[in-house]
Design a protein around this motif. Structure first.
Motif, mmCIF file in Angstrom:
data_model
loop_
_atom_site.group_PDB
_atom_site.id
_atom_site.type_symbol
_atom_site.label_atom_id
_atom_site.label_comp_id
_atom_site.label_asym_id
_atom_site.label_seq_id
_atom_site.Cartn_x
_atom_site.Cartn_y
_atom_site.Cartn_z
ATOM 1 N N ASN A 111 15.112 -1.095 3.458
ATOM 2 C CA ASN A 111 15.275 -0.008 2.126
ATOM 3 C C ASN A 111 16.001 -0.920 1.266
ATOM 4 O OD1 ASN A 111 17.596 0.036 4.423
ATOM 5 N ND2 ASN A 111 18.643 0.700 2.419
ATOM 6 N N PRO A 112 16.106 -0.517 0.047
ATOM 7 C CA PRO A 112 17.030 -1.568 -1.228
ATOM 8 C C PRO A 112 18.283 -1.103 -1.327
ATOM 9 C CG PRO A 112 15.491 0.339 -2.090
ATOM 10 C CD PRO A 112 15.418 0.270 -0.705
ATOM 11 N N ASP A 113 18.961 -0.230 -0.654
ATOM 12 C CA ASP A 113 20.179 0.133 -0.951
ATOM 13 C C ASP A 113 21.358 -1.157 -0.819
ATOM 14 O OD1 ASP A 113 18.847 2.376 0.261
ATOM 15 O OD2 ASP A 113 20.490 3.493 -0.086
ATOM 16 N N VAL A 114 21.920 -1.390 -2.032
ATOM 17 C CA VAL A 114 22.766 -2.516 -1.882
ATOM 18 C C VAL A 114 24.075 -2.458 -1.151
ATOM 19 C CG1 VAL A 114 21.544 -3.627 -4.105
ATOM 20 C CG2 VAL A 114 23.667 -2.116 -4.133
ATOM 21 N N SER A 115 24.457 -1.230 -1.057
ATOM 22 C CA SER A 115 25.787 -1.179 -0.401
ATOM 23 C C SER A 115 25.765 0.147 0.223
ATOM 24 C CB SER A 115 27.157 -1.083 -1.601
ATOM 25 O OG SER A 115 26.755 -0.038 -2.399
ATOM 26 N N GLY A 116 26.788 0.461 1.114
ATOM 27 C CA GLY A 116 26.891 1.829 1.805
ATOM 28 C C GLY A 116 28.556 2.015 1.960
ATOM 29 N N PRO A 117 28.777 3.286 2.622
ATOM 30 C CA PRO A 117 30.339 3.581 2.520
ATOM 31 C C PRO A 117 30.673 3.328 3.911
ATOM 32 C CG PRO A 117 28.916 5.539 2.860
ATOM 33 C CD PRO A 117 27.918 4.353 2.508
ATOM 34 N N SER A 118 32.045 2.915 4.098
ATOM 35 C CA SER A 118 32.566 3.218 5.625
ATOM 36 C C SER A 118 34.083 3.654 5.408
ATOM 37 C CB SER A 118 32.701 1.599 6.028
ATOM 38 O OG SER A 118 33.635 0.828 5.518
ATOM 39 N N GLN A 119 34.516 3.601 6.432
ATOM 40 C CA GLN A 119 35.807 4.352 6.416
ATOM 41 C C GLN A 119 36.979 3.230 5.840
ATOM 42 O OE1 GLN A 119 36.567 4.810 10.781
ATOM 43 N NE2 GLN A 119 35.813 6.804 10.644
ATOM 44 N N HIS A 120 36.530 2.217 5.553
ATOM 45 C CA HIS A 120 37.260 1.017 5.093
ATOM 46 C C HIS A 120 37.048 0.429 3.638
ATOM 47 C CE1 HIS A 120 39.334 0.568 9.223
ATOM 48 N NE2 HIS A 120 38.123 0.570 9.565
#
Length: 262
Positions: free
Chosen positions: A148-157
């Motif tokens: 997939n091309p998603d460049v970023s994703g969320p995390s708890q930090h």
């Protein structure tokens, strides 16, 4: 307005059904309405880290009982694509269990010795050694695929670099761009439809992002619904050169439409 009954539902997961592991109001009722209707449905995610079994457990923890066979990930779509293109091939895989399990299940051999493909997925611990090896293999002629091309994703930090960012690193080093399988590639929708023998004309895609969910649904010939519980705000819709069939506040607004048209 398309009055044909909706016979199949596709829905994104994060931003539509859950935020992290917190259910979005109405999501539990929507899933139960789908199951009660008997209509086929698929929950789609670009996340390639987890297996359908992992994601089912995650959704159960959020109060939604979604069968494994109703979960379609970019890892599964990638494996299906490779199986169709080159059955029984070989690949150097950078990713976690969701991707490696899917590759094993189609009979692929994972190797770093002259593989047919380099397959890049999402991982929480990208190894510079693994990326370097991927660069050398792509430079040496291996075909480059990314889930997939998603460049970023969320995390708890906070924000994490995702598949698209690492793919850009490999592309910059080699001068070769990958073929991305997940959304916004409409191939993700097509493979989900084929999985349940569904037709695009009577299927709806629900998503929270105009630039992935809605565009890929549109290009696959589906009706589309944008919910305002995720990435794209309703006031941003007019900036895009394409429109969803419907914009609504949340998945709760769609519970009463299960089994009907839009």
């Amino acid at each position: 307005m398309d009055t044909r009954p909706i016979e199949t539902w596709l829905t994104d997961m994060d931003g539509v059904l859950v935020h992290e592991d917190v259910p979005i109001p109405g999501a539990q009722e929507f899933v139960e309405a789908l199951k009660a209707s008997g209509l086929p449905f698929q929950v789609l995610t670009n996340n390639s880290i987890f297996t359908p079994r992992d994601l089912r457990a995650r959704l159960l923890g959020s109060g939604m009982d979604v069968p494994e066979e109703s979960i379609w990930t970019s890892a599964l779509a990638t494996a299906q694509f490779l199986h169709d293109q080159r059955p029984g091939g070989t690949a150097y895989v950078v990713g976690e269990a969701g991707l490696t399990t899917a590759m094993h299940d189609i009979g692929y051999v994972m190797t770093d010795r002259d593989p047919d493909y380099v397959v890049l997925g999402e991982t929480r611990t990208y190894s510079f050694e693994a990326i370097t090896r991927a660069i050398r293999l792509v430079d040496g002629g291996a075909r480059f695929i990314a889930t997939n091309p998603d460049v970023s994703g969320p995390s708890q930090h906070g924000m994490l670099p995702a598949t698209g960012s690492v793919a850009a690193l490999i592309s910059t080093a080699t001068g070769r761009r990958p073929y991305f399988i997940g959304k916004p590639n409409p191939l993700m929708m097509r493979t989900a439809l084929n999985r349940v023998n569904a037709h695009s004309e009577t299927t709806v895609m629900i998503g929270d992002r105009m630039d992935t969910d809605i565009i890929s649904g549109l290009e696959a010939g589906l009706r589309t619904v944008l919910v305002a519980t995720g990435s794209t705000r309703p006031d941003e819709v007019e900036r895009f050169p394409y429109r969803p069939t419907m914009v609504c506040d949340s998945i709760a607004d769609l519970v009463g439409l299960v089994g009907k048209g839009l």
